[in-house]
Design a protein around this motif. Structure first.
Motif, PDB file in Angstrom:
ATOM      1  N   GLY A 244       0.812  -1.110   0.008  1.00  0.00           N
ATOM      2  CA  GLY A 244      -0.111   0.010   0.179  1.00  0.00           C
ATOM      3  C   GLY A 244       0.900   1.315  -0.080  1.00  0.00           C
ATOM      4  O   GLY A 244       0.201   2.355  -0.067  1.00  0.00           O
ATOM      5  N   GLU A 245       1.998   1.261   0.088  1.00  0.00           N
ATOM      6  CA  GLU A 245       3.078   2.454   0.029  1.00  0.00           C
ATOM      7  C   GLU A 245       3.538   2.757  -1.018  1.00  0.00           C
ATOM      8  O   GLU A 245       4.129   1.670  -1.750  1.00  0.00           O
ATOM      9  N   LEU A 246       3.473   3.679  -1.702  1.00  0.00           N
ATOM     10  CA  LEU A 246       4.127   4.292  -2.997  1.00  0.00           C
ATOM     11  C   LEU A 246       5.694   4.281  -3.065  1.00  0.00           C
ATOM     12  O   LEU A 246       6.122   4.840  -2.119  1.00  0.00           O
ATOM     13  N   THR A 247       6.222   3.314  -3.683  1.00  0.00           N
ATOM     14  CA  THR A 247       7.882   3.032  -3.675  1.00  0.00           C
ATOM     15  C   THR A 247       8.553   3.643  -4.851  1.00  0.00           C
ATOM     16  O   THR A 247       9.716   4.153  -5.149  1.00  0.00           O
ATOM     17  N   HIS A 248       7.751   3.239  -6.043  1.00  0.00           N
ATOM     18  CA  HIS A 248       8.465   3.340  -7.415  1.00  0.00           C
ATOM     19  C   HIS A 248       7.534   4.047  -8.489  1.00  0.00           C
ATOM     20  O   HIS A 248       6.273   3.832  -8.149  1.00  0.00           O
ATOM     21  N   LEU A 249       8.168   4.268  -9.416  1.00  0.00           N
ATOM     22  CA  LEU A 249       7.531   4.616 -10.768  1.00  0.00           C
ATOM     23  C   LEU A 249       8.008   4.045 -11.904  1.00  0.00           C
ATOM     24  O   LEU A 249       9.214   3.793 -12.048  1.00  0.00           O
ATOM     25  N   GLU A 250       7.119   3.585 -12.737  1.00  0.00           N
ATOM     26  CA  GLU A 250       7.263   3.029 -13.969  1.00  0.00           C
ATOM     27  C   GLU A 250       6.612   3.549 -15.172  1.00  0.00           C
ATOM     28  O   GLU A 250       5.566   3.966 -15.097  1.00  0.00           O
ATOM     29  N   GLY A 251       7.320   3.870 -16.168  1.00  0.00           N
ATOM     30  CA  GLY A 251       6.586   4.549 -17.266  1.00  0.00           C
ATOM     31  C   GLY A 251       7.438   4.493 -18.534  1.00  0.00           C
ATOM     32  O   GLY A 251       8.637   4.032 -18.796  1.00  0.00           O
ATOM     33  N   PHE A 252       7.146   5.436 -19.675  1.00  0.00           N
ATOM     34  CA  PHE A 252       7.467   5.622 -20.888  1.00  0.00           C
ATOM     35  C   PHE A 252       7.774   7.167 -21.008  1.00  0.00           C
ATOM     36  O   PHE A 252       6.816   7.988 -20.812  1.00  0.00           O
ATOM     37  N   ILE A 253       8.926   7.535 -21.724  1.00  0.00           N
ATOM     38  CA  ILE A 253       9.248   8.766 -22.187  1.00  0.00           C
ATOM     39  C   ILE A 253       9.627   8.837 -23.509  1.00  0.00           C
ATOM     40  O   ILE A 253      10.421   8.067 -23.957  1.00  0.00           O
ATOM     41  N   THR A 254       9.035   9.920 -24.151  1.00  0.00           N
ATOM     42  CA  THR A 254       9.547   9.981 -25.739  1.00  0.00           C
ATOM     43  C   THR A 254       9.905  11.449 -25.959  1.00  0.00           C
ATOM     44  O   THR A 254       9.035  12.274 -25.334  1.00  0.00           O
ATOM     45  N   ASP A 255      10.701  11.808 -26.752  1.00  0.00           N
ATOM     46  CA  ASP A 255      10.898  13.370 -27.183  1.00  0.00           C
ATOM     47  C   ASP A 255       9.848  13.697 -28.104  1.00  0.00           C
ATOM     48  O   ASP A 255       9.430  13.061 -29.225  1.00  0.00           O
ATOM     49  N   VAL A 256       9.087  15.007 -27.756  1.00  0.00           N
ATOM     50  CA  VAL A 256       8.166  15.739 -28.349  1.00  0.00           C
ATOM     51  C   VAL A 256       8.816  17.118 -28.944  1.00  0.00           C
ATOM     52  O   VAL A 256       7.805  17.975 -28.867  1.00  0.00           O
ATOM     53  N   THR A 257      10.175  17.160 -29.030  1.00  0.00           N
ATOM     54  CA  THR A 257      10.636  18.524 -29.137  1.00  0.00           C
ATOM     55  C   THR A 257      10.139  19.038 -30.529  1.00  0.00           C
ATOM     56  O   THR A 257       9.670  20.409 -30.721  1.00  0.00           O
ATOM     57  N   GLU A 258       9.910  18.277 -31.469  1.00  0.00           N
ATOM     58  CA  GLU A 258       9.362  18.968 -32.784  1.00  0.00           C
ATOM     59  C   GLU A 258       8.156  19.485 -32.615  1.00  0.00           C
ATOM     60  O   GLU A 258       7.547  20.311 -33.329  1.00  0.00           O
ATOM     61  N   ARG A 259       7.114  18.748 -31.911  1.00  0.00           N
ATOM     62  CA  ARG A 259       5.715  19.238 -31.738  1.00  0.00           C
ATOM     63  C   ARG A 259       5.687  20.402 -31.008  1.00  0.00           C
ATOM     64  O   ARG A 259       4.735  21.433 -31.408  1.00  0.00           O
ATOM     65  N   GLU A 260       6.555  20.527 -29.952  1.00  0.00           N
ATOM     66  CA  GLU A 260       6.370  21.641 -29.122  1.00  0.00           C
ATOM     67  C   GLU A 260       6.815  22.914 -29.987  1.00  0.00           C
ATOM     68  O   GLU A 260       6.314  24.041 -29.998  1.00  0.00           O
ATOM     69  N   ARG A 261       7.873  22.600 -30.864  1.00  0.00           N
ATOM     70  CA  ARG A 261       8.574  23.463 -31.752  1.00  0.00           C
ATOM     71  C   ARG A 261       7.377  24.284 -32.623  1.00  0.00           C
ATOM     72  O   ARG A 261       7.305  25.249 -33.073  1.00  0.00           O
ATOM     73  N   ARG A 262       6.729  23.040 -33.371  1.00  0.00           N
ATOM     74  CA  ARG A 262       5.648  23.256 -34.186  1.00  0.00           C
ATOM     75  C   ARG A 262       4.721  24.456 -33.764  1.00  0.00           C
ATOM     76  O   ARG A 262       4.169  25.479 -34.300  1.00  0.00           O
ATOM     77  N   GLU A 263       4.211  23.924 -32.529  1.00  0.00           N
ATOM     78  CA  GLU A 263       3.084  24.727 -31.833  1.00  0.00           C
ATOM     79  C   GLU A 263       3.753  25.904 -31.534  1.00  0.00           C
ATOM     80  O   GLU A 263       3.058  27.197 -31.493  1.00  0.00           O
ATOM     81  N   SER A 264       5.115  26.403 -31.086  1.00  0.00           N
ATOM     82  CA  SER A 264       5.561  27.733 -30.801  1.00  0.00           C
ATOM     83  C   SER A 264       5.581  28.513 -32.034  1.00  0.00           C
ATOM     84  O   SER A 264       5.405  29.598 -32.105  1.00  0.00           O
ATOM     85  N   ARG A 265       5.965  27.797 -33.215  1.00  0.00           N
ATOM     86  CA  ARG A 265       6.197  28.249 -34.432  1.00  0.00           C
ATOM     87  C   ARG A 265       4.781  29.080 -34.815  1.00  0.00           C
ATOM     88  O   ARG A 265       4.809  30.332 -35.379  1.00  0.00           O
ATOM     89  N   LEU A 266       3.752  28.137 -34.761  1.00  0.00           N
ATOM     90  CA  LEU A 266       2.422  28.612 -35.138  1.00  0.00           C
ATOM     91  C   LEU A 266       2.064  30.192 -34.375  1.00  0.00           C
ATOM     92  O   LEU A 266       1.300  30.678 -34.896  1.00  0.00           O
ATOM     93  N   GLN A 267       2.169  29.964 -33.252  1.00  0.00           N
ATOM     94  CA  GLN A 267       1.992  31.362 -32.545  1.00  0.00           C
ATOM     95  C   GLN A 267       3.009  32.421 -32.755  1.00  0.00           C
ATOM     96  O   GLN A 267       2.358  33.511 -32.874  1.00  0.00           O
TER      97      GLN A 267
END
Length: 710
Positions: A244-267
């Motif tokens: 019942g005690e939170l000890t660890h995290l498991e997950g997935f990480i991916t690079d979304v730099t291009e997506r963020e840059r596209r959104e910034s460029r649109l603005q």
């Protein structure tokens, strides 16, 4: 076999049975794990490949196919089998071709038996690496299949602010620049060293809030890579609980730099477009389907002399004096949404004066109306430049037509737009036929896309020189050297190419190549066999005669090295210095087996020459005289007005054969047929002329002229 320490089966492929047998003998002496087999020729080798061979060692030059062609055939069925190219004919081109074909190792045959230890070591390393790789591949194949399709990294970490990683897999280094083991060992902390300092506190808080609500989280944040680059990550994960005690995290990480840059460029784009409209150096206006201007920019007002309020509501043909309402409507009616048109026109200012413009019209339908964006540019200066360019072009064409070399002007589109008289004469097409043709129409070795790439990539004032072959209208092929640079032609960037016929030079290069082939292949292999046999003989008996044989071998190797050096240097004598002819002749005479022959020197002074090359010249002439005129021949070295001569009192050379004696391979006896060819090569290397005539005593007389004295 996959045992890295087991028997190594080696297949030796050569066209020389003695050399193949000799190589096998020495390899097995070097390492008792070697089980060496020989195949004479490439065809025999291909029949043996399925017999459990661990490594193929092949010569390059063989009668049925070259070593590289054999390598390509082996790679079709055995793509990873170790293959060592072991050749007496080495060059950068052969090495490059071998690497391209997938050779494991490349080794050039050397003199002496020490080379076999090197060859054995290369074979052993290649086979052990091959076997180890097969074992490793089997162990890792399953894991690679599992993670090969992940566009990021998976992880397990402790739930602490530094987020220390216990396991990471996937594209860790590609995304962060850090190796996976650096994160797993704790040398690099995800929360402290990777996440951007400005995002650390917020990222921690958002993850903890999401875990408290539903045990899962999803967010984006910035990281700093090992190289200091800022990139955006998207992460999804869940909590791992123990009692019942939170000890660890498991997950997935991916690079979304291009997506963020596209959104910034649109603005940013919207703000830039608004600024561009008002600050543009071009004249811009928007008008409707009736031609009524609704949005003029500041540049249009400035160039025409009207205020903004005056232009709003004005019809376009009131400032564009080259069109009327009917012709304007006809242009607009033919345009679909998104279409654009370019035309040249003339604008009228408020004071009645006019100026030429280049106009770009684009239809941009809005939700409730049809609009046209018009971008115009004052081209008064360009018109003046065009008139000047026309004058320069006329002068330019007069200049290039007076050149002896061919001149080609190639447009950005890759077409000939100008050629000189020499090009027309050399290729055989009429000028009208050549104009509009492309370089690959007369040169099959040029890729059409290379022209555009050359224009885009060549720096200004840079000159690129390369060799190619032009094909005339009649089908004749002419080797040429091309010098290309960028020019401005008729207002456009173009390539200026000047071509020089190098037929004579290529013929000289081919002669040098044939000469090097004879020396490297036909002499080196038998000499290596002789040296190996001598070493074996020395183990069986002790004789002072063997030492003389070894000295002779060393002399032959030195001569071969010198001759190969001469062939590779082409027409240049490498190190010239003043050389006394009498001394050089006497030293060369002492190096040749002359028996009862006699040398007479009637020379004075010195010449500018490469000492070793000059020694080769004398030695070959002396040897030729003794071999063809008999052991009692008298050889004389004497002065000429601009050079020297070497003459004998033997049987001489028939007049009909004098033009042939310098050809590679020419012989009237049992010789190699390249002794006098070497003499001519040495003379050419120094810029001398050599000819053969009859001596005063009826023998042969070789005359060298154009010799620089010291």
């Amino acid at each position: 076999m996959d045992d890295p320490g087991g028997t190594i089966r080696v297949l030796l492929v050569d066209d020389d049975p003695d050399l193949a047998t000799m190589t096998a003998t020495f390899l097995e002496r070097e390492d008792d794990r070697f089980d060496t087999e020989t195949a004479i020729g490439a065809a025999a080798a291909l029949d043996r490949l399925d017999d459990g061979i661990d490594c193929v060692v092949a010569d390059y030059e063989m009668p049925d196919m070259t070593g590289i062609e054999l390598l390509e055939a082996v790679r079709e069925e055995h793509p990873d089998l170790p293959f060592v190219l072991y050749t007496g004919k080495g060059s950068e081109e052969i090495a490059s071709d071998a690497i391209s074909a997938g050779v494991t190792d490349y080794l050039q045959k050397e003199r002496g038996t020490g080379q076999y230890a090197v060859l054995a070591n290369r074979i052993e390393n290649a086979v052990e690496a091959y076997r180890s790789e097969k074992l490793l591949n089997r162990r890792t194949r399953r894991l690679e299949r599992l993670i090969s399709n992940l566009p990021g990294m998976v992880y397990r970490c402790r739930n602490a602010p530094d987020w220390p990683m216990e396991t990471v897999e996937g594209e860790v280094a590609a995304m962060t620049g850090y190796a996976a083991d650096a994160l797993e060992s704790g040398d690099v902390q995800w929360g402290e060293d990777v996440i951007h300092p400005a995002d650390r506190e917020e990222t921690w808080a958002r993850v903890q809030d999401s875990l408290d609500e539903r045990g899962r989280f999803e967010l984006s944040y910035r990281i700093r890579t090992r190289d200091g680059e800022t990139r955006w990550m998207w992460e999804r994960g869940r909590g791992v609980y123990d009692d019942g005690e939170l000890t660890h995290l498991e997950g997935f990480i991916t690079d979304v730099t291009e997506r963020e840059r596209r959104e910034s460029r649109l603005q940013e784009t919207s703000a830039r477009l608004e600024a561009l409209f008002e600050q543009s150096p071009d004249m811009i206006n928007l008008h409707d389907a009736d031609g009524t201007i609704s949005e003029p920019n500041a540049r249009l007002c400035e160039k025409t002399g009207y205020d903004r309020e005056e232009l709003i509501g004005t019809k376009v043909w009131e400032i564009d004096c080259s069109i009327d309402s009917a012709s304007a409507a006809e242009i607009w009616d033919r345009m679909e949404p998104g279409d654009s048109r370019r035309l040249e026109s003339e604008y009228e200012r408020a004071d009645g004066s006019t100026f030429p413009v280049e106009v770009h019209i684009r239809r941009i339908d809005a939700a409730d109306e049809t609009l046209f964006a018009v971008i115009s540019r004052d081209i008064s200066e360009r018109r003046e430049r065009e008139r000047e360019l026309e004058r320069v072009q006329r002068e330019y064409e007069e200049l290039i037509n007076g050149m002896n070399d061919t001149v080609w002007v190639i447009s950005r589109e890759g077409e000939f737009v100008a050629v000189n008289d020499a090009a027309v004469e050399q290729i055989g097409y009429d000028r009208e036929e050549l104009l509009g043709m492309r370089p690959h129409d007369i040169d099959a070795g040029i890729d059409p896309e290379e022209i555009t790439a050359l224009i885009e990539g060549m720096p200004e004032d840079d000159v690129q020189v390369f060799e190619t072959v032009h094909e005339t209208k009649s089908g004749e092929e002419i080797p040429v050297e091309i010098s290309s640079t960028l020019i401005s032609y008729q207002g456009e960037t173009a390539i200026l190419s000047v071509g020089r016929d190098i037929t004579e030079r290529k013929e000289r290069e081919r002669r040098l190549e044939r000469f090097a082939s004879i020396v490297s292949h036909d002499l080196r292999n038998p000499l290596n066999v002789a040296q190996g046999r001598l070493e074996l003989a020395a183990e069986d008996c002790d004789s002072e005669q063997l030492e003389h044989v070894a000295d002779a071998h060393e002399r032959m190797n030195a001569l071969i090295d010198s001759l190969l050096g001469l062939a590779q240097q082409g027409e240049v004598a490498t190190e010239t210095e003043p050389v006394a002819l009498e001394t050089a002749a006497e030293r060369a005479w002492s190096s040749v087996a002359t028996d009862e022959a006699t040398l007479r020197t009637a020379v004075t002074g010195a010449v500018v020459a490469d000492p070793s090359r000059l020694a080769q010249l004398f030695e070959n002439l002396f040897r030729n005289a003794v071999e063809h005129a008999g052991p009692g021949v008298t050889v004389t070295v004497g002065d000429l007005d601009d050079g020297f001569y070497v003459a004998d009192d033997g049987v001489g050379i028939r007049e009909a054969e004098r033009d042939s004696v310098f050809e590679t391979g020419y012989t009237t006896g049992d010789g190699t047929g390249f002794g006098l060819a070497i003499v001519e090569q040495v003379a050419d290397a120094h810029g001398w002329s050599v000819s053969v005539a009859e001596s005063e005593n009826g023998g042969a007389r070789f005359e060298f002229t154009g010799v620089e004295t010291a």
